[in-house]
Design a protein around this motif. Sequence first.
Motif, short mmCIF file in Angstrom:
data_model
loop_
_atom_site.label_atom_id
_atom_site.label_comp_id
_atom_site.label_asym_id
_atom_site.label_seq_id
_atom_site.Cartn_x
_atom_site.Cartn_y
_atom_site.Cartn_z
N ARG A 45 -13.90 -46.42 0.93
CA ARG A 45 -12.80 -46.13 0.00
C ARG A 45 -11.86 -45.13 0.66
O ARG A 45 -12.16 -43.95 0.76
N ARG A 46 -10.71 -45.61 1.10
CA ARG A 46 -9.76 -44.73 1.79
C ARG A 46 -8.89 -43.95 0.82
O ARG A 46 -8.61 -42.77 1.04
N LEU A 47 -8.42 -44.62 -0.22
CA LEU A 47 -7.49 -43.99 -1.16
C LEU A 47 -7.88 -44.29 -2.60
O LEU A 47 -8.50 -45.32 -2.88
N VAL A 48 -7.46 -43.40 -3.50
CA VAL A 48 -7.46 -43.65 -4.94
C VAL A 48 -6.05 -43.33 -5.41
O VAL A 48 -5.65 -42.16 -5.46
N GLY A 49 -5.24 -44.37 -5.71
CA GLY A 49 -3.82 -44.14 -5.90
C GLY A 49 -3.26 -43.57 -4.61
O GLY A 49 -3.58 -44.06 -3.52
N PRO A 50 -2.45 -42.49 -4.67
CA PRO A 50 -1.94 -41.89 -3.44
C PRO A 50 -2.92 -40.91 -2.79
O PRO A 50 -2.64 -40.42 -1.69
N PHE A 51 -4.04 -40.60 -3.45
CA PHE A 51 -4.97 -39.59 -2.93
C PHE A 51 -5.75 -40.15 -1.75
O PHE A 51 -6.60 -41.03 -1.90
N ILE A 52 -5.49 -39.61 -0.55
CA ILE A 52 -6.16 -40.08 0.65
C ILE A 52 -7.16 -39.04 1.18
O ILE A 52 -7.89 -39.30 2.14
N PHE A 53 -7.21 -37.90 0.54
CA PHE A 53 -8.05 -36.79 1.00
C PHE A 53 -8.40 -35.97 -0.23
O PHE A 53 -7.54 -35.67 -1.05
N PHE A 54 -9.68 -35.63 -0.37
CA PHE A 54 -10.13 -34.84 -1.52
C PHE A 54 -11.20 -33.88 -1.04
O PHE A 54 -12.30 -34.29 -0.66
N ASP A 55 -10.87 -32.58 -1.02
CA ASP A 55 -11.78 -31.53 -0.59
C ASP A 55 -12.06 -30.58 -1.74
O ASP A 55 -11.12 -30.13 -2.42
N ARG A 56 -13.33 -30.25 -1.91
CA ARG A 56 -13.67 -29.15 -2.80
C ARG A 56 -14.01 -27.93 -1.94
O ARG A 56 -14.93 -27.98 -1.12
N SER A 79 1.70 -35.22 1.25
CA SER A 79 1.88 -33.97 0.52
C SER A 79 0.51 -33.33 0.34
O SER A 79 -0.43 -34.00 -0.09
N THR A 80 0.38 -32.04 0.68
CA THR A 80 -0.85 -31.32 0.39
C THR A 80 -0.73 -30.70 -1.00
O THR A 80 0.33 -30.17 -1.37
N VAL A 81 -1.82 -30.76 -1.76
CA VAL A 81 -1.87 -30.22 -3.12
C VAL A 81 -3.00 -29.20 -3.16
O VAL A 81 -4.17 -29.56 -3.00
N THR A 82 -2.67 -27.93 -3.35
CA THR A 82 -3.67 -26.87 -3.40
C THR A 82 -3.74 -26.30 -4.80
O THR A 82 -2.72 -25.88 -5.37
N TYR A 83 -4.96 -26.26 -5.36
CA TYR A 83 -5.17 -25.84 -6.75
C TYR A 83 -6.46 -25.03 -6.78
O TYR A 83 -7.52 -25.52 -6.37
N LEU A 84 -6.38 -23.79 -7.26
CA LEU A 84 -7.53 -22.88 -7.23
C LEU A 84 -8.11 -22.65 -8.62
O LEU A 84 -7.39 -22.60 -9.61
N PHE A 85 -9.43 -22.47 -8.65
CA PHE A 85 -10.13 -22.01 -9.84
C PHE A 85 -10.46 -20.53 -9.75
O PHE A 85 -10.62 -19.86 -10.77
N ASP A 86 -10.59 -20.01 -8.53
CA ASP A 86 -10.96 -18.60 -8.32
C ASP A 86 -10.44 -18.18 -6.96
O ASP A 86 -10.35 -18.98 -6.02
N GLY A 87 -10.07 -16.89 -6.84
CA GLY A 87 -9.63 -16.34 -5.57
C GLY A 87 -8.15 -16.51 -5.31
O GLY A 87 -7.38 -16.96 -6.18
N GLU A 88 -7.73 -16.13 -4.10
CA GLU A 88 -6.33 -16.20 -3.70
C GLU A 88 -6.25 -16.67 -2.25
O GLU A 88 -7.12 -16.37 -1.43
N ILE A 89 -5.19 -17.42 -1.94
CA ILE A 89 -4.93 -17.86 -0.57
C ILE A 89 -3.47 -17.61 -0.26
O ILE A 89 -2.58 -17.91 -1.07
N LYS A 90 -3.20 -17.08 0.93
CA LYS A 90 -1.83 -16.88 1.37
C LYS A 90 -1.39 -18.06 2.22
O LYS A 90 -1.98 -18.34 3.26
N TRP A 138 -4.76 -34.47 -0.49
CA TRP A 138 -3.55 -34.98 0.16
C TRP A 138 -3.09 -36.22 -0.58
O TRP A 138 -3.90 -37.10 -0.91
N LEU A 139 -1.79 -36.31 -0.80
CA LEU A 139 -1.16 -37.50 -1.35
C LEU A 139 -0.42 -38.21 -0.22
O LEU A 139 0.50 -37.63 0.38
N ALA A 140 -0.82 -39.43 0.09
CA ALA A 140 -0.07 -40.21 1.07
C ALA A 140 1.29 -40.57 0.49
O ALA A 140 1.41 -40.90 -0.69
N LEU A 141 2.32 -40.50 1.30
CA LEU A 141 3.67 -40.77 0.83
C LEU A 141 3.99 -42.26 0.91
O LEU A 141 3.61 -42.94 1.88
#
Length: 307
Positions: A45-56, A79-90, A138-141
Motif C-alpha cells: 500500500r503506497r498511498l491512502v488518498g494523497p498520503f504517501i508517508f505516515f510517521d508517528r 507537502s509535509t504535514v507536522t502535527y504535535l500532541f506534546d512537545g515543541e519543534i523548531k 507527506w501528501l503527494a501533490l
Amino acid sequence: MSFFPGPDPLAGDAPACDAIEHLIIPRTSDIGNLEVRRALPTAKRRLVGPFIFFDRMGPALLKAGEALDVRPHPHIGLSTVTYLFDGEIKHRDSLGTEMVIEPGDLNLMTAGRGIVHSERSPENLRGLPQSISGLQTWLALPDQYEEIDPIFTHTEKRDLPSFNYGGMEGRVVIGGFEGMRSPVSVFSDTIYVDLKIEPGKSAPFAADWEERALYILEGEAIIAGDHFSDNQLLVFRAGDRITVTAGAKGCHVMLFGGAALGSARHIWWNFVSSSKERIEQAKEEWRTGRFDIVPGDSQEFIPLPER
C-alpha cells in the motif's frame, strides 16, 4: 522529517471485517534521538488518498542533554504535514521561515519544485528533559502542482475547528468532518482528523472519501466486532460507512485519506514525483549543492544516501 532507510511496515493478520482492506503494523526506527513508527508507504500500500508517508513520532522523553536534531534536507513533489500532541519543534526552511510548532498547531510545508528544511529542539528547551509526541505525514501533490513554487503555512490550534459531543472530541486538521471544515488549504480532496472516543462510545467515518484509513494512537478501536490495538493502521475499502467504537479505556485515533491521485508516484528518500527522471535530477541537485540553503541553519546537512 527525513525518510530513514529500513524495512517496510508489515501486513497484519487478515481481520474478519470485510470493510478493512489492509491491516498494517508499523516498523520502528530512531531518527534524531526520537523513536519513529512508519506506517506508510508499504510494499502493498503506497498511498491512502494523497498520503504517501505516515510517521508517528514518539511518544518519547528526551533526557537532559538530548535533543531532536534533524539536519537540513531536501524535498520535492510533496507537502509535509507536522502535527504535535506534546512537545515543541523548531522548523527552519530555505524560504527563510523560522517557526516553533506547539501541540495542536499545524505546519504545512509544500515543497513543489524543491525546498530544504530542518527540525530541531528549540534553543530554550535544550539541556532540559523534553517530552515529544506527534505525527508527520507527506501528501503527494497532483501532477499539475508537483513543480509549483514552495510554500510554508502555519495554522494555530485555536484556528482549527474542534468538537466535543456524543462521547467524541477532537479537531479537524484538514478537510471536513461531520459538518465542520478546517481553514487549511491543500491541493486535493483530503481528510485529516484528530479524534478521541470515550470508552464504549462510537464515532462515524463516512464513505465520503475515495480512500480512507485510521491510525490508532492509543487504546483499542472496535470495528464490526474486530478489536484493534494501538499503533495499527487500518485501510478501509471504498464505499462502506464505518463506525469506530472505543474499547474499555477509550481510544485516540487519526482519521485520514482523500481522493486517489489517479497516477503513480515514485518515492526515493525525501523525493516524491510522478517521474523517475525528476527524482534523478533532484538527487543530482542535492549531491552538487544546487538546492537553496536554510538561513540560520546552513552549517550542517544530511548527505544523499548511497543507495
